[in-house]
Enzyme design. Sequence first.
Site, PDB file in Angstrom:
ATOM      1  N   CYS A   1      -8.352 -28.188  10.096  1.00  0.00           N
ATOM      2  CA  CYS A   1      -9.608 -28.934  10.235  1.00  0.00           C
ATOM      3  C   CYS A   1      -9.416 -30.447  10.073  1.00  0.00           C
ATOM      4  O   CYS A   1     -10.175 -31.238  10.614  1.00  0.00           O
ATOM      5  CB  CYS A   1     -10.648 -28.412   9.254  1.00  0.00           C
ATOM      6  SG  CYS A   1     -11.188 -26.733   9.660  1.00  0.00           S
TER       7      CYS A   1
ATOM      8  N   CYS B   1     -14.532 -28.061   5.831  1.00  0.00           N
ATOM      9  CA  CYS B   1     -13.229 -27.524   5.421  1.00  0.00           C
ATOM     10  C   CYS B   1     -12.190 -28.634   5.452  1.00  0.00           C
ATOM     11  O   CYS B   1     -12.163 -29.444   6.369  1.00  0.00           O
ATOM     12  CB  CYS B   1     -12.824 -26.397   6.370  1.00  0.00           C
ATOM     13  SG  CYS B   1     -11.213 -25.660   6.011  1.00  0.00           S
TER      14      CYS B   1
ATOM     15  N   HIS C   1      -6.827 -21.588   9.447  1.00  0.00           N
ATOM     16  CA  HIS C   1      -8.174 -21.980   9.002  1.00  0.00           C
ATOM     17  C   HIS C   1      -8.899 -20.813   8.333  1.00  0.00           C
ATOM     18  O   HIS C   1      -9.477 -20.967   7.254  1.00  0.00           O
ATOM     19  CB  HIS C   1      -9.045 -22.517  10.141  1.00  0.00           C
ATOM     20  CG  HIS C   1     -10.483 -22.551   9.724  1.00  0.00           C
ATOM     21  ND1 HIS C   1     -10.979 -23.485   8.839  1.00  0.00           N
ATOM     22  CD2 HIS C   1     -11.495 -21.667   9.944  1.00  0.00           C
ATOM     23  CE1 HIS C   1     -12.240 -23.191   8.564  1.00  0.00           C
ATOM     24  NE2 HIS C   1     -12.578 -22.092   9.219  1.00  0.00           N
TER      25      HIS C   1
ATOM     26  N   ASP D   1       0.858  -1.175   0.000  1.00  0.00           N
ATOM     27  CA  ASP D   1       0.000   0.000   0.000  1.00  0.00           C
ATOM     28  C   ASP D   1       0.905   1.240   0.000  1.00  0.00           C
ATOM     29  O   ASP D   1       2.131   1.122   0.046  1.00  0.00           O
ATOM     30  CB  ASP D   1      -0.946  -0.021   1.205  1.00  0.00           C
ATOM     31  CG  ASP D   1      -0.218   0.025   2.532  1.00  0.00           C
ATOM     32  OD1 ASP D   1       1.028   0.131   2.546  1.00  0.00           O
ATOM     33  OD2 ASP D   1      -0.889  -0.033   3.566  1.00  0.00           O
TER      34      ASP D   1
ATOM     35  N   ASP E   1      -8.294  -7.324  -0.338  1.00  0.00           N
ATOM     36  CA  ASP E   1      -7.442  -7.656   0.802  1.00  0.00           C
ATOM     37  C   ASP E   1      -8.179  -7.261   2.057  1.00  0.00           C
ATOM     38  O   ASP E   1      -9.014  -6.362   2.039  1.00  0.00           O
ATOM     39  CB  ASP E   1      -6.127  -6.876   0.759  1.00  0.00           C
ATOM     40  CG  ASP E   1      -6.329  -5.437   1.192  1.00  0.00           C
ATOM     41  OD1 ASP E   1      -6.850  -4.643   0.396  1.00  0.00           O
ATOM     42  OD2 ASP E   1      -6.003  -5.107   2.356  1.00  0.00           O
TER      43      ASP E   1
ATOM     44  N   CYS F   1      -8.846 -27.959   5.308  1.00  0.00           N
ATOM     45  CA  CYS F   1      -7.535 -27.348   5.562  1.00  0.00           C
ATOM     46  C   CYS F   1      -6.757 -28.181   6.571  1.00  0.00           C
ATOM     47  O   CYS F   1      -7.304 -29.062   7.232  1.00  0.00           O
ATOM     48  CB  CYS F   1      -7.682 -25.898   6.030  1.00  0.00           C
ATOM     49  SG  CYS F   1      -7.997 -25.693   7.802  1.00  0.00           S
TER      50      CYS F   1
HETATM   51 ZN   LIG Z   1     -10.252 -25.336   8.080  1.00  0.00          ZN
END
Ligand SMILES: [Zn+2]
Length: 375
Positions: free
Chosen positions: A314, A309, A340, A85, A271, A311
């Site tokens: 998880c 999820c 997560h 930025d 963002d 990920c």
């Molecule tokens: Zn997750």
Amino acid sequence: MDQTKPGGRRARVVLPHQTVETPVFMPVGTAGTVKAVPQDILETLGAEIILGNTYHLYLRPGHESIRRMGGLHRFISWPGAMLTDSGGFQVFSLSQLRKVSDEGVRFRSHLDGSSHFFTPEHSMDVQIALGADIAMAFDECTEYPADRHRAEESLRLTMAWARRSLDSFRANCHQVPWHEERGGATQSLFGIVQGGMYRDLRRQSAERLIEMDFDGYAIGGLSVGEPRDLTLEMISEVLPMLPADKPRYVMGVGYPDEIEQYARLGVDMMDCVLPTRAARHGLLFTSEGRINIKGNKYREDQGPPDPACDCMVCRRYTRAYLRHLMHSGEALSGTLNSIHNLAYYLGIMRRVRNELGQEPGKQISTAVAPKAPCS
Ligand SMILES: [Zn+2]
């Protein structure tokens, strides 16, 4: 205007360090780190582009130091794309005793109270030293609420600073630390549409920036406390005005349903600190809605944070464990929660991209090619 009209587009932004699939969510790496998440995990999550904050890196460790070490990519060991930025937003939100003039902004560091002066030219110098793939024009983020006179005055400043940013950038962008090693490629510079919550000022701002011919266009000054339908109205107003062959970036948004909505309207880049900041406070975004992992009901909950999820968090850990880490003040808590939440945000964009890509005729190639030497 029908604000629900689908205008989403799947595209590709070609940058010196990485070709980025859009629409994309960009995790925020304020001081050279996406807080609590190591770079290799960001890669595993599929993050292609992250942000760095010019204000923070200028104050510590200092842009000249980063320049000497080969730029921000090398300093933090991030091979993907980056965006910095302009420093403006933090100068206005974090620093003390600001004094704004046409020339620039004098402010005191929030770290040690030392006095600094930022101008568009200085912001370009700092951003060229940091060497992100995309730099942003120096602007004043108009606060909310701002009356008409105030919004006009702020926009006048931002437009003058956009011109100076662009001139300074074009004269100096060959000084980016990786200019030689990337075969003469250099950074891209995006202009920022301001104008408060006034449609005609937003329009005026967009038109003038397009005349200046930036490499991409951001819509700034949103998500600053205004009602959400006003955010949507401003985005819907400005988006159709922006050139179809350049990236469109909405700064600082938002909640999961917002980033999905804006991506489907035709926003390419977004963002927000929300997924990581909320994570450190125990707030998880899941397919079942937001959950506060500190809650007593998770004390012995053996289920994953989000059953839908896949990920790395998880797949491995339970809600009970994440709750325990949070209550014990363990550092791992912020890390696992952030991983997560980022996976959730990046997953939304992946799903939107796949859906947009399946519709024939929606494929657009938005290329910001590595450019030839700039001077
Ligand atoms: Zn997750």
